[in-house]
Design a protein around this motif. Structure first.
Motif, short mmCIF file in Angstrom:
data_model
loop_
_atom_site.label_atom_id
_atom_site.label_comp_id
_atom_site.label_asym_id
_atom_site.label_seq_id
_atom_site.Cartn_x
_atom_site.Cartn_y
_atom_site.Cartn_z
N VAL A 1 0.98 -1.13 0.12
CA VAL A 1 -0.02 0.12 -0.15
C VAL A 1 0.88 1.15 -0.30
O VAL A 1 1.86 1.47 0.71
N SER A 2 0.52 2.21 -0.82
CA SER A 2 1.43 3.61 -0.87
C SER A 2 0.59 4.53 -1.27
O SER A 2 -0.51 4.32 -1.88
N SER A 3 0.72 5.87 -1.09
CA SER A 3 0.11 6.99 -1.32
C SER A 3 0.37 7.47 -2.81
O SER A 3 1.35 7.26 -3.30
N ILE A 4 -0.51 8.11 -3.32
CA ILE A 4 -0.48 8.90 -4.52
C ILE A 4 -0.70 10.02 -4.41
O ILE A 4 -1.44 10.83 -3.77
N GLY A 5 0.11 11.07 -5.20
CA GLY A 5 0.03 12.55 -5.30
C GLY A 5 0.34 13.18 -3.68
O GLY A 5 1.33 12.66 -3.44
N THR A 6 -0.58 14.02 -3.47
CA THR A 6 -0.36 14.64 -2.22
C THR A 6 -1.13 14.03 -1.23
O THR A 6 -1.66 14.49 0.06
N GLY A 7 -1.43 12.64 -1.26
CA GLY A 7 -2.05 11.75 -0.23
C GLY A 7 -3.67 11.73 -0.29
O GLY A 7 -4.29 11.24 0.41
N GLN A 8 -4.05 11.94 -1.58
CA GLN A 8 -5.68 11.93 -1.80
C GLN A 8 -6.05 10.68 -2.37
O GLN A 8 -7.41 10.42 -2.28
N ALA A 9 -5.18 9.89 -2.48
CA ALA A 9 -5.49 8.39 -2.90
C ALA A 9 -4.45 7.71 -2.65
O ALA A 9 -3.32 7.70 -2.11
N LEU A 10 -4.98 6.20 -2.92
CA LEU A 10 -4.03 5.08 -2.46
C LEU A 10 -3.82 3.95 -3.56
O LEU A 10 -4.58 4.11 -4.35
N LEU A 11 -2.39 3.72 -3.61
CA LEU A 11 -2.20 2.67 -4.62
C LEU A 11 -1.95 1.25 -3.99
O LEU A 11 -0.96 0.97 -3.10
N THR A 12 -2.65 0.14 -4.16
CA THR A 12 -2.55 -1.06 -3.39
C THR A 12 -2.43 -2.23 -4.45
O THR A 12 -2.75 -2.30 -5.65
N GLU A 13 -1.46 -3.17 -3.96
CA GLU A 13 -1.48 -4.61 -4.76
C GLU A 13 -1.90 -5.63 -3.82
O GLU A 13 -1.73 -5.70 -2.68
N ARG A 14 -2.92 -6.43 -4.84
CA ARG A 14 -3.45 -7.43 -3.89
C ARG A 14 -3.57 -8.85 -4.73
O ARG A 14 -3.54 -8.98 -5.85
N LEU A 15 -3.05 -9.89 -3.87
CA LEU A 15 -3.00 -11.24 -4.48
C LEU A 15 -4.32 -12.00 -5.08
O LEU A 15 -5.29 -11.86 -4.04
N VAL A 16 -4.52 -12.67 -5.84
CA VAL A 16 -5.73 -13.18 -5.99
C VAL A 16 -5.35 -14.66 -6.40
O VAL A 16 -4.29 -15.16 -6.91
N ARG A 17 -6.04 -15.57 -6.41
CA ARG A 17 -6.04 -17.00 -6.83
C ARG A 17 -5.75 -17.07 -8.35
O ARG A 17 -6.54 -16.20 -8.96
N PRO A 18 -5.23 -18.08 -8.97
CA PRO A 18 -4.71 -19.51 -8.36
C PRO A 18 -3.51 -19.13 -7.94
O PRO A 18 -2.48 -18.33 -8.41
N PHE A 19 -3.07 -19.99 -6.83
CA PHE A 19 -1.85 -19.82 -6.24
C PHE A 19 -0.86 -20.83 -6.98
O PHE A 19 -1.46 -21.64 -7.98
N SER A 20 0.57 -20.77 -6.60
CA SER A 20 1.39 -21.82 -7.28
C SER A 20 2.18 -22.60 -6.26
O SER A 20 2.46 -21.91 -5.41
N TYR A 21 2.50 -23.81 -6.64
CA TYR A 21 3.33 -24.55 -5.62
C TYR A 21 4.81 -24.43 -6.22
O TYR A 21 5.78 -25.10 -5.83
N ASN A 22 5.19 -23.79 -7.18
CA ASN A 22 6.47 -23.40 -7.86
C ASN A 22 7.14 -22.14 -7.74
O ASN A 22 8.09 -22.17 -7.84
N LEU A 23 6.32 -21.38 -7.27
CA LEU A 23 6.47 -19.90 -7.21
C LEU A 23 6.48 -19.41 -5.71
O LEU A 23 5.48 -19.77 -5.16
#
Length: 346
Positions: A251-273
Motif C-alpha cells: 500500500v502506498s500513497s499517490i500524489g499529495t495523499g488524496q488516493a492510495l495505490l494497493t497491490e492485492r494477490l488473487v488465486r490461483p496460487f502456485s506450488y512452484n513460485l
C-alpha cells in the motif's frame, strides 16, 4: 563383576549426555559482544537525527519460536510478524540545527521486541513497532521530547510483506492490520496425494524454499496473508478500518495523499513460485478504501524467463522505495512484445 558392569554402563550414559555450548576465549567474546554502531536516520526535514541501536544477534529462544513457512514467507502466526526481526535496543534523538542541544533518549517500555523505526514526512513524529507474544503493536513518538504513545486497536499484519506504510500527510497513514473477523486458522483434511507433473512445457524457473505444497497450505496462506487497510492518526492515536480485507502485499500513497495505490494477490496460487509471482490486482483507491480504478491484472508469473517481465502493465517502483515516508506520483510501464514500452503516470 556386577560392579564393573555398572561402572561401564554409567560411563556410557555420561558419554551419551549432550555437551554444553562451547564458549570462545574472553578476548573473542568481548569482540563479539561489542555493541554495533548505531544506524543514523535523518528526519525528512533534516532537522533531527535518529541514532538507532540494533541488536547484533538473535537469541536462540527467539530463533526457536514456532513459525509457518508458506509461499516463500516465514512468519510467526501468533503475532503476524516476520520470524527473524532486526530488533531495536535503543533510540536517541539529536537536533541537527542546534549543536548545543542535549541528546534525547526515547524510553522504550519493557517487554516485547522493538523494531522498524520510521519518520513521519514532516519529521515531527516517528513510528516504532513492538512485537509481543500475541500481536505486532504500533507506537508513535514525538521528536520534540521523545515521548511514546501506543496506537490502540491496531495489530499490524507483517506476515507477508513487512512494515508497509502509506503516509497521506504528516499525521495520517494507512497500514496493513489483522482483520477483526479473522477467526481460527482453517484445518482442511488431506484427502489424497499432491501430484505435480515433472514434464511437459519447459519453464525456466528458479528453485525456491518454503513453497506451498497442498490445498491446506493454500488455505493457511490465504488466512494469514489476509489484511485490513487501517487509517491511523499518529497525533491522536486513533484508528479506523477502511475498505474490505484482502490479500494486500503493498500500500502506498499517490500524489499529495488524496488516493492510495494497493497491490492485492488473487488465486490461483502456485506450488512452484513464491507469493511475489502470484496473480496480482493493482488498484487506485480513495482515502476511504473504495476502488476508483483498476490499473492492472498481472497473471501468475509462470514460464517467464528468469529476471524477465510479463507483457502488460507492471510497477517500476519497488516495495522498498514505497516504504519511504514520502508522498509522490507512481510510474507504471507496460511491456508490449517484443521491445516496445509505454509509460503511464498514476
Amino acid at each position: 563383576m556386577t560392579v564393573a558392569l555398572l561402572a561401564t554402563a554409567l560411563s556410557g550414559l555420561a558419554a551419551a549426555a549432550p555437551a554444553p555450548y562451547k564458549q570462545p576465549s574472553a578476548a573473542i567474546r568481548e569482540l563479539l559482544d561489542a555493541p554495533a554502531l548505531p544506524r543514523l536516520i535523518p528526519s525528512p526535514d533534516r532537522a533531527a537525527l535518529a541514532l538507532v541501536e540494533q541488536r547484533r544477534y538473535t537469541p536462540l529462544e527467539e530463533l526457536a519460536r514456532p513459525g509457518l513457512r508458506l509461499a516463500g514467507a516465514r512468519f510467526d502466526p501468533r503475532n503476524a510478524s516476520q520470524q527473524n526481526l532486526i530488533a531495536v535496543q535503543r533510540v536517541r534523538l539529536r537536533s541537527l540545527l542546534d549543536p548545543e542541544a542535549t541528546e534525547r533518549d526515547v524510553e522504550l517500555p519493557a517487554g516485547g521486541t522493538w523494531h522498524n523505526f520510521i519518520w513521519a514526512p514532516d519529521g515531527q513524529r516517528f513510528l516504532l513497532s513492538r512485537r509481543t507474544d500475541t500481536a505486532d503493536e504500533l507506537w508513535a513518538g514525538a521528536t520534540s521530547n521523545g515521548q511514546l504513545w501506543r496506537i490502540y486497536n491496531v495489530r499490524l499484519n507483517n506476515a507477508v510483506d513487512a512494515d508497509d506504510i502509506a503516509w497521506l500527510n504528516a499525521r495520517e497513514a494507512v497500514v496493513l492490520t489483522v482483520p477483526d473477523d479473522r477467526g481460527a486458522a482453517p484445518s482442511r483434511a488431506q484427502t489424497g496425494p499432491a501430484i505435480q507433473e515433472t514434464h511437459g512445457k519447459a519453464s525456466p524457473e528458479r528453485t525456491y524454499p518454503d513453497l506451498l505444497r497442498n490445498p491446506r497450505d493454500e488455505d493457511l496462506f490465504e488466512h494469514y496473508a489476509r489484511s485490513q487497510l487501517t487509517l491511523i492518526d499518529v497525533a491522536s492515536g486513533q484508528s479506523r478500518d477502511i475498505g474490505t480485507p484482502g490479500l494486500f502485499t503493498s500500500v502506498s500513497s499517490i500524489g499529495t495523499g488524496q488516493a492510495l495505490l494497493t497491490e492485492r494477490l488473487v488465486r490461483p496460487f502456485s506450488y512452484n513460485l513464491t507469493f511475489d509471482d502470484f496473480p496480482t490486482v493493482v488498484e487506485v483507491r480513495q482515502r476511504d478504501g473504495k476502488v476508483i480504478r483498476e490499473l492492472a491484472k498481472m497473471p501468475l508469473k509462470q514460464g517467464v524467463a528468469i529476471d524477465g517481465s510479463l507483457a502488460g502493465p507492471g510497477c517500476s517502483t519497488r516495495r522498498r522505495q514505497r516504504m519511504r515516508p514520502s508522498i509522490g506520483s507512481r510510474r507504471w510501464t507496460a511491456a508490449t512484445p517484443p521491445t516496445a514500452r509505454r509509460s503511464v503516470i498514476a
